[in-house]
Enzyme design. Sequence first.
Site, PDB file in Angstrom:
ATOM      1  N   HIS A  17     112.789  20.356 -18.338  1.00 58.00           N
ATOM      2  CA  HIS A  17     112.752  21.569 -17.506  1.00 58.00           C
ATOM      3  C   HIS A  17     113.942  21.594 -16.546  1.00 58.00           C
ATOM      4  CE1 HIS A  17     110.796  24.701 -14.944  1.00 58.00           C
ATOM      5  NE2 HIS A  17     111.433  24.060 -13.972  1.00 58.00           N
ATOM      6  N   GLU A  18     114.126  20.494 -15.830  1.00 62.68           N
ATOM      7  CA  GLU A  18     115.227  20.426 -14.860  1.00 62.68           C
ATOM      8  C   GLU A  18     116.578  20.436 -15.555  1.00 62.68           C
ATOM      9  OE1 GLU A  18     114.788  20.837 -11.762  1.00 62.68           O
ATOM     10  OE2 GLU A  18     112.600  20.710 -11.830  1.00 62.68           O
ATOM     11  N   HIS A  21     117.815  23.985 -15.776  1.00 60.50           N
ATOM     12  CA  HIS A  21     118.469  24.418 -14.528  1.00 60.50           C
ATOM     13  C   HIS A  21     119.862  23.790 -14.410  1.00 60.50           C
ATOM     14  CE1 HIS A  21     114.880  26.359 -13.195  1.00 60.50           C
ATOM     15  NE2 HIS A  21     114.191  25.250 -12.971  1.00 60.50           N
TER      16      HIS A  21
END
Length: 342
Positions: A17-18, A21
């Site tokens: 997920h990170e 980003h």
Amino acid sequence: MSIFIAIIIFSFIIIFHELGHFLLAKANGITVNEFCLGLGPKLIGKKIGDTVYSIRALPFGGACMMQGEDEENEEEGSFGSKSVLARISVVAAGPVFNFFLAFLLSLIIVGAYGYDPAQISGTIEGYEAEKAGLLAGDEIVSLNNKNIHLFREIGIYLSFHGDEPVTVTYRRDGELNSCVIEPLTGEEGYPMLGVTSVGYVKGNFLQTVKYSALEVKYWIDTTFQSLKALITGQVGLSGISGPVGIVSYIGDTYETTSKISRNAVISSLLNISILLTANLGVMNLLPIPALDGSRLVFLIVEGIRRKRVDPKREATIHLIGMAFLMALMVIVLFNDVWKLFV
């Protein structure tokens, strides 16, 4: 062992997920000050270029900390210096990567073990499906206009709508037919139409890709249905599980499947991972302060107004949202621990 496996699964999903980003931030020229796995005090860290890569004490969570993310900063390389579309892409990348990970894991599951088409192998004596004339080979197309692609979707739909008549649309010999069925409660206490599955089948490459996407859609739909049931009171807070409950579930699953075979362990853990990463993607898109969905709302408002919302006010709202989420986590944690002893 179950705790170790759970930490690996959580860590992998969160880091992915990170990573979304992180990669979009780098692609848009935004300086990432720190990319960390875990929360709390820093255990180890190494600076490479402009970014510190670190591991923190608490194994749940992670962060991609960008320069000027929660403040009014127009310096080159800061989050606020980029266009609205660029910032939207960075914020949305986390949940999108969760769904992409769910798809990749689904490809492994469907490619190795197959998929469960919504085709029936027969009916159960005494249930309404038999009386309605459904036959082996019929393919369930929809239930009350809700499209059905996987046999599991029948059970999920009935778990939320089993107290009402169901209009079943099915395909037989290429033609669509429909009938109305009143679900009956089965021996295990769940509403049933009274149809049986043909089981899992393997398909060609295109079918594998198609049903992998449908697998992700299934888990996303299930998450939304669960949230709707929670909001409407159909499911209480006692039905929510946090990290402790998930670790317990992973442990129980591992213990059960390890007695069967290694393949059973792998497939079960992959399915849990798909559920968790799809769930994380959905939850992060909700417009709850402190989550990605709320940040996207602020960015969309900025795009419409052509003026950024006061960063201090936005930061305050996110802080309040974080406090709410922490309070909810405490309640869920207490609930998880309570269920271990009852």
